[in-house]
Every structure is written in structure tokens, then in C-alpha cells.
Enzyme design. Structure first.
Site, PDB file in Angstrom:
ATOM      1  N   THR A  83       0.811  -1.222   0.000  1.00 40.71           N
ATOM      2  CA  THR A  83       0.000   0.000   0.000  1.00 40.71           C
ATOM      3  C   THR A  83       0.837   1.262   0.000  1.00 40.71           C
ATOM      4  OG1 THR A  83      -1.758  -1.164   1.191  1.00 40.71           O
ATOM      5  CG2 THR A  83      -1.811   1.227   1.279  1.00 40.71           C
TER       6      THR A  83
ATOM      7  N   SER B 112       1.485  -8.093  -0.703  1.00 41.96           N
ATOM      8  CA  SER B 112       2.073  -8.791   0.447  1.00 41.96           C
ATOM      9  C   SER B 112       1.553 -10.221   0.585  1.00 41.96           C
ATOM     10  CB  SER B 112       1.813  -8.018   1.736  1.00 41.96           C
ATOM     11  OG  SER B 112       0.430  -7.892   1.968  1.00 41.96           O
ATOM     12  N   SER B 113       0.368 -10.484   0.067  1.00 38.27           N
ATOM     13  CA  SER B 113      -0.181 -11.843   0.137  1.00 38.27           C
ATOM     14  C   SER B 113       0.610 -12.827  -0.721  1.00 38.27           C
ATOM     15  CB  SER B 113      -1.647 -11.841  -0.321  1.00 38.27           C
ATOM     16  OG  SER B 113      -2.423 -11.015   0.511  1.00 38.27           O
TER      17      SER B 113
ATOM     18  N   THR C 161       1.971 -20.531  21.548  1.00 40.05           N
ATOM     19  CA  THR C 161       0.642 -20.173  22.039  1.00 40.05           C
ATOM     20  C   THR C 161      -0.148 -19.345  21.038  1.00 40.05           C
ATOM     21  OG1 THR C 161      -0.608 -19.060  23.791  1.00 40.05           O
ATOM     22  CG2 THR C 161       1.538 -18.132  23.245  1.00 40.05           C
TER      23      THR C 161
END
Length: 343
Positions: free
Chosen positions: A16, A61-62, A279
Site C-alpha cells: 500500500t 504482500s499476500s 501459544t
């Protein structure tokens, strides 16, 4: 002796921050980064020399992958001797993965590599791109007694500088998009740019920069949820070319205690495939054996990710697998901080 003006290299991969709006079509399109000082004239006021380079075909970015991680690392390697600091511009969605990976790929790094981006395009009226970019360059330029203040991979976003491999993107809506829940900020931008120096890495400049290039190990993230089925887990962990697993557990590293689950994990580990316990919580870490629901994981040979982020765990797992780390040393090395990625 006066400090020389720092040379900074901007590396644009896509995202972006490098977009401007075509007001005729209302679509976003990349702009030419060679003319960045025209778009952001404030850059001319910075006390540094700025060069730019960009991927020939900027990526979303994907679409980021280890192949592109290596391209970024190789650009840095090619200019490492004559550039004082690097600012890498990528899309925010995978920035924590990419910046964490670069911290492990760049062995013996002693210069600043600062990642940044934006939530709004650089041409938008309310954009956060200008402040993020300007301050990221200032961070990469910052020196004390002729030495870079930051000597590691950082991520700068919305007035805060983080250790890159401690970050997670937590918002797609707010300008304050990233968080470093388990490690203090490395710096903060207000009226002055202040660094939290006791928390910064101090590099050994006698060692040359090296790239860890074997980063294509086949790993996966398995996130537990109530009702996860035996058939799905068995199918996923029986993938023929699987080399490593990030197991996202509950709370302090807890998991279902069903016999079938323990048996599948045991079989996976017996094949020489490391399983890392991370976690699902944003803050805190894994303490296997603290609760009864994690004792079986510890006995089975699951490795504790402690307070590492999932993004950093992926990169660290790929690093150790790429180095062909012997199984006897694997647990010790994973549970040991290599780039300040865990306490």
C-alpha cells in the site's frame, strides 16, 4: 572528526505504501520510487543520502514467499559495504513474517534494516505513509559516535520502533497496526526520536555478513480449536514432504489430551519432524508441564516455543531445518534465542 552523512537505501517490494490513486479510475497504482522526493519533498530535509531500488514487478504482500525474502536479502548483501542503513517497504499483511525471516537470513548483521509500510496509500489525504517512511529513514540513519544506533532488523510503524521478529499485525483498520506484546519497544517517535538502548542488540562487527540461503523447508502451522477431528490432523501430519510443524496451542501451551492426538504427535516426531509449541495468545508464552493438559506434549518430545511469535517461529524453524541441524541439537537450538526472538 565529523560523522559522514549516512547513505540509506530504500527497497520497495510492493504494498500500500507505494500506491497512489488514479482519480479518473479510482484505482490504486504503483508510483515510480525514483521520483519519491517529488512525492515526499520532506525527504530533502533529512540529513542523509537516499537511494532507491524496487522489485521490477512489485508484489502484493499476500504473494510474499521465501523466494522474495531472499531477493530482499541479496539486495542488502550487494550494497552492504557502501550503504549505512536499509529501509524495506513491504505490504503490512505479511510484514511480520518477512521481517522476522530477514532477521534469521542475515547472519552477523551489524547495520539497521528497518521495515515499514502504511495502512493508507502514499497519495491519500490522510495517509500514514509519510510519517512512517520519514521516521524509518531517520531510524536507519541514526548514529552515535560514528556507529549505527540500531544494528538489527527493526519494524517501524505509527511512532514505534519494534524488534521485527517480536511483532504481530493486530489490526487491519487502525494506524497502530502492529504490536510487540512480549518485548519492549526499541524506540519511540514523538517530539524527539528516542531509543530504548538497553533493549537493542549490539552486534559483533568483526564477523562478516552471511546469508542463510536454504529457506525452503516445508513447514506448516496447525492451529488447534475445540472439536478438531482426528482424521483431519492425521491427514495433515501425514503430508509426504512435511519437514516441520508449528503447533498453535491454547494458553500456556495446552492441548487436547485425547490418546489419538498424542499418538499422532509421537508418530510425527519419531519420523524426525520437529513439532514446535506456540501459544495462540498475543502475549505470554508456552510453559509446558505447568498444566496437566500440556504434560503429554512435553513427554512426547514437543519443543517449547516459549514466548516466540508464530511469524518468528516459522522463520526460525526454516532456518534450523535449512542448516540440517541434527535432531539431538534441534531442541536446544530452537529453545535458545538466536536473534533476540524469545526470552
Amino acid at each position: 572528526m565529523e560523522n559522514k552523512v549516512p547513505d540509506i537505501l530504500l527497497i520497495y517490494t510492493g504494498g500500500t505504501i507505494g500506491m497512489v490513486k488514479d482519480y479518473k479510475s479510482n484505482a490504486l497504482k504503483p508510483f515510480d520510487f525514483e521520483n519519491i522526493k517529488v512525492k515526499i519533498p520532506e525527504l530533502k530535509l533529512l540529513d542523509c543520502k537516499i537511494e532507491t531500488t524496487a522489485f521490477p514487478n512489485p508484489i502484493d504482500s499476500s504473494d510474499m514467499s521465501p523466494e522474495y525474502w531472499m531477493k530482499i536479502a541479496e539486495i542488502i548483501e550487494s550494497r552492504y559495504e557502501d550503504i549505512d542503513g536499509f529501509v524495506v517497504l513491504t505490504g503490512t499483511d505479511t510484514m511480520s513474517y518477512t521481517s522476522s525471516a530477514l532477521s534469521f537470513i542475515l547472519e552477523n548483521l551489524s547495520k539497521p534494516v528497518i521495515f515499514t509500510g502504511s495502512q493508507l496509500p502514499i497519495g491519500d489525504l490522510r495517509t500514514d505513509a509519510k510519517e512512517n517512511l520519514i521516521t524509518a529513514i531517520q531510524v536507519a540513519s541514526a548514529q552515535q559516535n560514528g556507529q549505527a544506533i540500531v544494528q538489527e532488523v527493526g519494524l517501524y510503524f505509527e511512532y514505534k520502533l519494534y524488534r521485527a521478529n517480536r511483532t504481530t499485525k493486530v489490526s487491519s483498520e487502525q494506524f497502530e497496526a502492529f504490536e510487540s506484546a512480549n518485548y519492549p519497544n526499541l524506540g519511540e517517535s514523538g517530539v524527539h526520536l528516542n531509543f530504548n538502548e538497553p533493549w537493542l542488540i549490539r552486534a559483533d562487527k568483526s564477523k562478516p555478513l552471511m546469508l542463510n540461503k536454504n529457506f525452503d523447508a516445508k513447514v506448516l502451522i496447525l492451529k488447534l480449536f475445540p472439536g478438531i477431528s482426528e482424521s483431519i490432523v492425521r491427514h495433515i501430519l501425514n503430508c509426504p514432504d512435511l519437514e516441520g510443524v508449528i503447533l498453535e496451542t491454547y494458553g500456556a501451551g495446552n492441548a487436547l489430551t485425547a490418546e489419538w492426538f498424542t499418538e499422532i504427535l509421537s508418530t510425527t516426531i519419531d519420523k524426525g519432524i520437529p513439532v514446535i509449541n506456540v501459544t495462540q495468545c498475543v502475549s505470554g508464552g508456552v510453559m509446558m508441564g505447568h498444566y496437566e493438559s500440556s504434560v503429554h506434549l512435553k513427554k512426547t518430545g514437543v519443543i517449547s516455543g516459549k514466548d516466540i511469535t508464530t511469524e518468528s517461529a516459522v522463520a526460525k524453524l526454516k532456518l534450523l531445518l535449512g542448516k540440517k541441524t541434527p535432531s539431538k541439537k534441534f531442541k536446544i537450538l530452537f529453545e535458545t534465542p538466536l536473534r533476540g526472538e524469545m526470552n
